[in-house]
Scaffold this motif. Sequence first.
Motif: not given
Length: 396
Positions: A119-124, A338-344, A349-350
Amino acid sequence: MTDLEAPATPSRLQDALDAADLVAPASLFPCLGRVLPAVAGAIGVLDVPDADLSQKTLGLPDASRVCVVLVDGLGHANLAERAGHAPFLRRRLADSSPLTSTFPSTTATAMGTFGVALPPGRTGMLGYTVRDPATGELGNLVSWTGLPPAREWQRETTVFERLVAAGTSVTSIGPARFAGSGLTEAALRGPAYTSAESLAARVDATLDALRRPGVAYLYWGDVDKAGHRHGWGSWQWGDALAELDAELGRLARSLPRDTVLVITADHGMVDVDRTLRWDAATHPVLGDGVALVAGEPRALHLHLEPGVDASTVADRWRDVLGDAAVVATRTEAADDDWFGEISAHVLPVIGDVVVAMTGRATVVDSRTQTPASLDIVGVHGSLTRLEMLVPCLVVA
């Protein structure tokens, strides 16, 4: 629950989406990020995460060759309404189920999830434009300007890289200007790249690549271009669809035996209503406390000035926009996946506040958008069914 699935428990924000008939990512149908893992499963490369599950979910048969065509801007509902221009696609649409795009439902974000299966939360990859936390400046994920190198921004392994590492022949076919571009390196790195400009030339190059077992990926962007310039209800969009349909029919008829063809898209499109447009650069309430507007007119990331409370700004935007938008704080949007799992490293960026437009409404920012972009007719990025649902047509 995987990274490509939506939460099961409704929330206040989900209630707001339901009231506006908006579609959260991966809520009604599988996510676009299932496509390439399903392709991996079909050709027997099961060390790609979720390959077997994705293959079963999308119903891809086993094969020695798979051709994936991604049509920029070809929404499932857009195609269904204009299917009279597309006899080849129309015959396959009725028996198919759509996929959901990402939020924002825009090319950079959707291509990140398509290519990486995360998801976008991982890809940025979080919008047409994004705020670079390192500089505080606005960067563009399509032209890849104002950003660090693509492999630093998008750190995850792509599905194509995994397939190549497993010994699979993978060829990507697209315009010469996309070879080695930032977006290609971020989302689709790994394959051999074949440049071809016209759609007919790309079909020919795809057929040549499929003489040997493996995967061929073909991208076509002219349907999206016609929609941006003229709207998806225009005759120009219909003509672009008809050209696409004819060449896809030729591709399908010419494929080698034991080949599966998968046709999908990154997002759909709505046509703007200029009477429902606000300018964050000039509106006294919308601009208050907002240091930078990222994203796009249908899906905005509001980065606030230091010390400004996100809930207060979100309330102001709700008061101004009313039912033309669903407004959430970063925390609310993150909690609702909304962005799935989010990397630190992706979290900043959100936006502090995130805005999803409803209907045909937009919020622009004349400080950062060009006059040409302000004149665009067809737009996307938000969570309406027109924008979020994309086709998944399988020809075997």
